[in-house]
Structures are given as structure tokens and as C-alpha cells.
Motif scaffolding. Structure first.
Motif, PDB file in Angstrom:
ATOM      1  N   UNK A  62     -15.649  40.325  33.947  1.00 18.84           N
ATOM      2  CA  UNK A  62     -16.810  41.218  33.921  1.00 18.84           C
ATOM      3  C   UNK A  62     -17.736  40.871  32.755  1.00 18.84           C
ATOM      4  N   UNK A  63     -17.141  40.612  31.582  1.00 18.25           N
ATOM      5  CA  UNK A  63     -17.958  40.225  30.422  1.00 18.25           C
ATOM      6  C   UNK A  63     -18.730  38.943  30.714  1.00 18.25           C
ATOM      7  N   UNK A  64     -18.027  38.016  31.347  1.00 13.11           N
ATOM      8  CA  UNK A  64     -18.658  36.738  31.684  1.00 13.11           C
ATOM      9  C   UNK A  64     -19.769  36.947  32.714  1.00 13.11           C
ATOM     10  N   UNK A  65     -19.480  37.779  33.712  1.00 11.04           N
ATOM     11  CA  UNK A  65     -20.469  38.018  34.779  1.00 11.04           C
ATOM     12  C   UNK A  65     -21.744  38.623  34.195  1.00 11.04           C
ATOM     13  N   UNK A  66     -21.601  39.513  33.210  1.00  8.76           N
ATOM     14  CA  UNK A  66     -22.790  40.119  32.604  1.00  8.76           C
ATOM     15  C   UNK A  66     -23.703  39.061  31.993  1.00  8.76           C
ATOM     16  N   UNK A  67     -23.110  38.122  31.257  1.00  5.19           N
ATOM     17  CA  UNK A  67     -23.920  37.087  30.609  1.00  5.19           C
ATOM     18  C   UNK A  67     -24.509  36.138  31.661  1.00  5.19           C
ATOM     19  N   UNK A  68     -23.678  35.755  32.618  1.00  7.09           N
ATOM     20  CA  UNK A  68     -24.129  34.821  33.651  1.00  7.09           C
ATOM     21  C   UNK A  68     -25.308  35.412  34.421  1.00  7.09           C
ATOM     22  N   UNK A 114     -26.739  48.182  34.987  1.00  4.51           N
ATOM     23  CA  UNK A 114     -28.141  48.228  34.652  1.00  4.51           C
ATOM     24  C   UNK A 114     -28.381  49.464  33.789  1.00  4.51           C
ATOM     25  N   UNK A 115     -29.236  49.451  32.774  1.00  7.14           N
ATOM     26  CA  UNK A 115     -29.971  48.281  32.295  1.00  7.14           C
ATOM     27  C   UNK A 115     -29.074  47.289  31.560  1.00  7.14           C
ATOM     28  N   UNK A 116     -29.441  46.030  31.613  1.00  7.66           N
ATOM     29  CA  UNK A 116     -28.650  44.998  30.962  1.00  7.66           C
ATOM     30  C   UNK A 116     -28.881  44.994  29.461  1.00  7.66           C
ATOM     31  N   UNK A 117     -28.091  44.182  28.763  1.00 11.15           N
ATOM     32  CA  UNK A 117     -28.174  44.182  27.298  1.00 11.15           C
ATOM     33  C   UNK A 117     -29.539  43.713  26.806  1.00 11.15           C
ATOM     34  N   UNK A 118     -30.173  42.818  27.560  1.00 13.72           N
ATOM     35  CA  UNK A 118     -31.477  42.321  27.100  1.00 13.72           C
ATOM     36  C   UNK A 118     -32.499  43.457  27.047  1.00 13.72           C
ATOM     37  N   UNK A 119     -32.528  44.233  28.126  1.00 17.01           N
ATOM     38  CA  UNK A 119     -33.441  45.374  28.196  1.00 17.01           C
ATOM     39  C   UNK A 119     -33.134  46.379  27.087  1.00 17.01           C
TER      40      UNK A 119
END
Lengths: 478, 180
Positions: A11-17, B37-42
Motif C-alpha cells: 500500500x505504501x508503495x502503491x501510494x508513491x507509484x 484521496x487527497x494524496x500526500x502531494x495535495x
């Protein structure tokens, strides 16, 4: 932890990808860097990150570095080059990338390499729901202040990722199993046969031996190990030669070969991933595939390449792997469905003939969907041609006969939905065809389907042994 | 190396294990459902926004209603904050006139015939630019003026809506304060 790692890491990897829209190659590299599957030095990416941070952040504070790491616009090498060239101090970069004089050595980080390093930096900051975010940004702050202790930052990052690995991707049990596979194969093959070849029955015998030794691995997990094993030997040649080379460390470029092998192996699931991805992305409406159909297809294709090369192992995995995962689920949930003592008898296991028949039926269904997709592709462009018009009419009539959600939608909507998935349908159909034709050929002189009765007796005995305490057992199967 | 004939050394098993884990995790990640969502960038961009910058209702709602998003936002804010206090020790009536936020002290000075004042004693911190204060559904971010003699002074004029909100939040012991 069915496969030796937990969902957290994926899951951590999927977030970055997903956040950075990483290419498949970069996503696989990131997975390797997180695991430590990097040669010759698994700490190298963290060493690079530490140098990059000091090179970038000389003027500012950690926040400016975090702005760069967490900026979704800075993911492509060109964008990174443009932005960083404009902000790093002169002498800290040239047209190829970042530069940092550290002691006697000049560190260089290419713009292309930075796309990966920034992704890895984002991973460390955001893993475990940002558990390390504050700590890591504090370390960056320190490293950005004189005397710019890069080595300390490297040590801290490596120590932190090691903690993460221990918590989420403990490699020791996987390594232990591979060691057992290596020993098993070299003992069972005898002196004349190469110790790194195996067949369907070796996989089965190894799994059985693990159970006899008191372990309870899922059959599918063991099959997955053998898939990796086979890919490794195919990419590198004999594993015995690896052993010799690693102990001698004599062969030139050996580390580079190992690094290339790790890269190739990690990206080697291309077919399976692409297919499974597109299967998972099939629309809810029109219901081209039901959830059960999708799961059955993924069950077979995720064992790539064994669905082509070892159909018997795939049949065993689909049929008895499912019985075993049912047992494991029941133990984990402490209830639900038939008791373990009944499940171990495998009375409900799907026969191999039924598994193949199901695959054939799915293939027929896919063929029908592909015909509809092909006709819909023609759209209303070709109505002038009577032959095409006839085909279109036939397909439209067929659409009318399909009793599934969404098939009574307007034809334009159907055409748009099918256009997104028709290539995937064709690839999936091809792979299923590969499986059914492989399963129709004899393995060691006998048709795989004919082996079901004896396999059922075998699996039943093994399950009875493994789960002899029935529902009183705790599940710790791996 | 003491392994017996034909038995590969431990390095091979280690290499295979790493390759195996990387292969399966990469596959799993590529198959994973869409990220939160929202992702870390946002979220990071939102953490870094200037006081007075437009508020994103979507992100505000996610921070309030989704516990994981709220925790991620607060972790980012805490990481860059000079001082942070999740709550204060309250007097018996739940009201506070003085509280510690990291090295700083925040004090409310009431006067009979003038608006109350909020004073941030920097206690050695050389620079603060922004204050974010939140309690329950409410969240306020404001720019801080330059300090005078080691303290930043804000007027809590009830005629000013933002100042009135700040007044109410600052007196609530349950308020979380970040000083950036």
C-alpha cells in the motif's frame, strides 16, 4: 502475511507509484530499493539521497527539500533538471545532474537517477502513514546545517528503512524457504542432474516435506517461490554458478550481472500484471466479466509462466490451493463455513476436468465479447458494406441476447466501454488458450486431468497432517 | 565457506528472497486499488499554503472527516512547526488565559474597555510566520506580524470575524496550536 510480507508495504508503495505516476521500471526499482534488493550495495540509494539532499538544500532548510520531494510536477527528469538547475547553488550541478564534493570524492546524481531517488525519498517520508515524516525532516534539517554530516544522514536513513523491513517485509522466512528449496533440489536430483531444475512433482514433494517438517505454507505460496526460482535460473543460468561466483567473487562484472538480474526478475511479471490490471479495471457496466469470472481468470494468469509451462501445478493450485486458503481463512476468522476437519477431506475440491472446463467456458465467453467488441469498433462507419452491416446486425442481435447489466445501454455507450478493454480481452483470451492447450497435453505420459483422484488423496492426507488439530489450531500459515 | 558439495551458500538464498519479495510487492502495488484521496502531494501543498490563500473545501472536509487524512495533515504540520501543542491544561471552567506551545507561551490579556489581546511570547525563538489553530470542526490559519521585544501581539477585536474566531479557539483548552 500470506507471502511473507504484509499489505502495508504494498500500500505504501502503491501510494508513491500512483502519486508520481511512476513507470513500471521505476516502480519495480522502488520496490527493490525498499526491500534492499540492490547490488552490489543495498544502501547505495540512501547514500545517493543523502548527497542529493545536501546538494539541493545548501541554501535553504528542510522544508525546501520537502517541497521538492513532494511536488507532483517534479517527477520527470526534464522537469527536475529545469527546476533544480534554477535553485541549487552554482557548482552544485551541471547539465547532467547534481554534483557534490564530499571529501576526496565527487558525487554525481543524474537527473534521470533523481526521478527514482525522489520517489524513494517520498516513500521514506510517507511510509506507515507518515510515521517517520517528522523524524526524517528533522534529520534533513541537521544535514543541511554545517558541517553537513552526510554519513550520519545515510546511517539514519538506512537504520530507519531496516526497521521498516523488519516490521513489514521480514526476509528471513522467505530466505529460509529458498534455502530449503535449494537443498531439496540438490538432494533429490542426484549428482547427474543439475540441482536447479525441477518439475511439477518436485514442487508438490517440497511442499509436502515442509508440512512433514511442521511448517504450514500455502501451496500457492510455495508455487510462487518456484516461479521466482525458475525465473532466476533462466536469467542467470545455473544457480550453482552463482554460488561459486559469489564465494569466489572472482568473475568480472558479477555485481552488475546480479543487479541486472534483480531488475529483470522484478519486472518479469509484465504479462501477469498487465492482464490482471486490465481485468481489475473492467467496468461494472456493461458487465463484460462478473467478479467471479475475473477472479477465476486472475487465479490462473497470476501464476504466469506456469499456466503455459506447468499446467498440472496450476491445476493443483487452483483446485487445492483454494481448499487450503479456505482452511486458513477459517482459522484466521475463527469460524465460518465447514469445520476444518471436514475441509481437509477436499470433498468440495474442484476436479481438474472442471477447472479446465471452467477455463474453456471463460474462453468461449471472452470470444463472444471479443466478437462484439470488434463489431462495435467498426461503429457506424461501414454500414455501406453489406457484409459488415450483416456482421454488425448479428453482433447487435447477440448483444440483445446477453442478460447482463449494461448490455441494453445505447450502442455508443457500449462501444465506448468495449473500446477501452478490447485489447485486454484479447490478451486474456490468448493466455487462457495457452493454459487450456497446455493442460490438454500429457505430462509425464498422463493427462493432467486424470491425476485428480490421486492428487486429492495426496492433498487430503497432507492437509490432515498439517491441520490435525482442526479448529483448535491458530493460523500462522505463511 | 563451509557448505557441503552442491549446496549453494547463503548468499544465493538471500538474493532469491530479496528478488522474490521485490517481485511480489511490485506486483501487488501495481494491482492495488487507487490510493487514498487527497494524496500526500495535495496535502503537503495545503500544509505549505500562505495564510489567507484560498481554502480547499475538499481537503478541509477530508482533514475533518477522514481520520487517516487528518492524521497525515497533522503529522506534516507538526514536522515543520517551530512549536506545537495538541491541547492545553485547562482551568476548572475549561477556559484558559495562558498556555505553553513548545518553547513559546501564549497569553490572553483582557481589558475592560478595549479588545482583548493575544500575546505570543517567543521565549528565544527568533521568527514565527504563521499560526494554525484548530478545534473540532474549526480550523484557522493566520499570518503573524513581526515580533516586538520578543513577543507577537494580536488584537482580538470582536468586530473582526477572524479575530473573534481566534479569541474563541484560543480560550479553548482542547484547541490544537501549531506555530510555523
Amino acid at each position: 502475511m500470506a507471502n511473507g510480507y504484509d499489505e502495508r508495504c504494498a500500500a505504501d508503495l502503491a501510494n508513491v507509484v500512483e502519486g508520481r505516476q511512476l513507470s513500471r521500471e521505476n516502480a519495480c526499482w522502488l520496490a527493490r530499493a525498499v526491500i534492499g534488493a540492490i547490488r552490489p550495495n543495498r544502501d547505495k540509494p540512501f547514500w545517493d539521497i543523502a548527497h542529493a539532499v545536501v546538494a539541493i538544500g545548501a541554501k535553504g532548510r528542510a522544508q525546501a527539500v520537502l517541497d521538492i520531494v513532494l511536488d507532483p510536477r517534479l517527477v520527470a527528469p526534464e522537469a527536475i533538471a529545469r527546476h533544480l538547475s534554477s535553485i541549487v547553488p552554482p557548482g552544485r550541478c551541471d547539465e547532467h545532474g547534481l554534483l557534490l564534493q564530499a571529501g576526496d570524492t565527487l558525487w554525481k546524481g543524474s537527473w534521470t537517477g533523481l526521478t527514482r531517488l525522489l520517489a524513494l525519498a517520498e516513500f521514506i517520508l510517507t511510509m506507515e502513514d507518515l510515521a517517520a515524516f517528522r523524524e526524517v525532516s528533522g534529520w534533513l534539517d541537521e544535514a543541511l546545517a554545517p558541517p553537513h554530516d552526510v554519513d550520519l544522514l545515510v546511517t539514519r536513513l538506512v537504520r530507519r528503512i531496516n526497521l521498516y523491513r523488519q516490521a513489514h517485509v521480514p526476509l528471513a522466512p522467505i530466505e529460509k524457504r529458498f534455502r530449503a528449496i535449494l537443498v531439496f533440489l540438490s538432494e533429490s536430483r542426484g549428482r547427474d542432474v543439475r540441482g536447479d531444475t525441477f518439475d511439477d512433482d518436485d514442487i508438490l514433494a517440497f511442499w509436502r516435506a515442509e508440512i512433514a517438517a511442521g511448517e504450514r505454507p500455502q501451496f500457492r505460496t510455495v508455487v510462487d517461490h518456484f516461479i521466482t526460482f525458475e525465473k532466476a535460473t533462466q536469467i542467470l543460468g545455473s544457480l550453482r554458478s552463482i554460488a561459486e561466483a559469489m564465494s569466489l567473487e572472482a568473475i568480472e562484472d558479477w555485481a552488475e550481472r546480479l543487479e541486472a538480474m534483480l531488475g529483470d526478475l522484478t519486472t518479469s511479471d509484465d504479462a501477469a500484471v498487465t492482464l490482471a490490471e486490465s481485468l481489475a479495471a473492467m467496468p461494472e457496466s456493461p458487465k463484460i466479466l462478473t467478479g467471479a469470472e475475473r477472479d477465476d481468470l486472475i487465479d490462473v494468469i497470476s501464476l504466469d509462466p506456469f499456466h503455459r509451462t506447468r499446467p498440472l501445478t496450476v491445476l493443483r493450485t487452483v483446485s487445492f490451493g483454494r481448499v487450503q486458503s479456505g482452511i486458513a481463512n477459517r482459522l484466521r476468522r475463527r469460524g465460518g463455513g465447514a469445520p476444518v476437519s471436514e475441509r481437509v477431506r477436499c470433498a468440495d475440491a474442484k476436479s481438474y476436468a472442471d477447472v479446465v472446463a471452467r477455463a474453456e467456458a471463460l474462453k468461449t465467453h471472452l470470444g463472444r465479447m471479443i466478437r462484439i467488441a470488434a463489431t462495435l469498433r467498426l461503429g457506424d462507419k461501414s454500414f455501406d458494406d453489406p457484409a459488415v452491416a450483416k456482421l454488425l446486425a448479428a453482433a447487435q442481435a447477440d448483444i440483445g441476447r446477453i442478460r447482463r447489466a449494461g448490455f441494453d445501454d445505447p450502442i455508443e455507450k457500449l462501444a465506448a466501454a468495449f473500446a477501452k478493454v478490447d485489447e485486454a480481452l484479447i490478451s486474456v483470451s490468448d493466455e487462457i488458450e495457452n493454459f487450456t492447450s497446455a493442460a490438454a497435453k500429457p505430462v509425464k505420459g498422463r493427462l493432467p486431468a486424470d491425476r485428480f483422484p490421486e492428487d486429492r488423496a495426496f492433498f487430503s492426507a497432507a492437509f490432515t497432517d498439517a491441520y490435525r488439530h482442526g479448529d483448535a489450531d491458530d493460523d500462522e500459515a505463511g | 565457506m563451509t557448505t557441503k558439495q552442491g549446496e549453494p551458500g547463503p548468499e544465493v538464498a538471500q538474493l532469491l528472497a530479496e528478488a522474490h519479495a521485490a517481485r511480489l510487492i511490485a506486483r501487488e502495488a501495481l494491482l492495488a486499488p487507487n490510493a487514498a484521496s487527497p494524496g500526500v502531494h495535495e496535502l503537503w501543498a495545503y500544509v505549505r499554503r500562505a495564510p489567507g490563500a484560498p481554502i480547499s473545501l475538499g481537503i478541509e472536509r477530508a482533514i475533518r472527516t477522514d481520520a487517516a487524512t487528518g492524521a497525515r495533515y497533522r503529522a506534516m504540520l507538526a514536522a515543520i512547526a517551530v512549536a506545537h501543542a495538541p491541547f492545553a491544561i485547562a482551568a476548572a471552567d475549561g477556559q484558559i488565559a495562558r498556555r505553553r506551545v513548545g518553547p513559546c507561551t501564549i497569553e490572553i490579556l483582557d481589558a475592560a474597555d478595549a479588545p482583548s489581546l493575544l500575546v505570543i511570547h517567543l521565549n528565544g525563538i527568533d521568527r514565527l510566520s504563521t499560526m494554525e489553530i484548530a478545534c473540532g470542526e474549526e480550523r484557522l490559519r493566520l499570518a503573524l506580524p513581526a515580533p516586538t521585544a520578543g513577543a507577537i501581539v494580536l488584537s482580538l477585536d470582536p468586530a473582526n470575524a477572524e479575530a473573534a474566531t481566534l479569541d474563541r479557539l484560543a480560550r479553548d483548552a482542547a484547541s490544537e496550536i501549531f506555530l510555523l
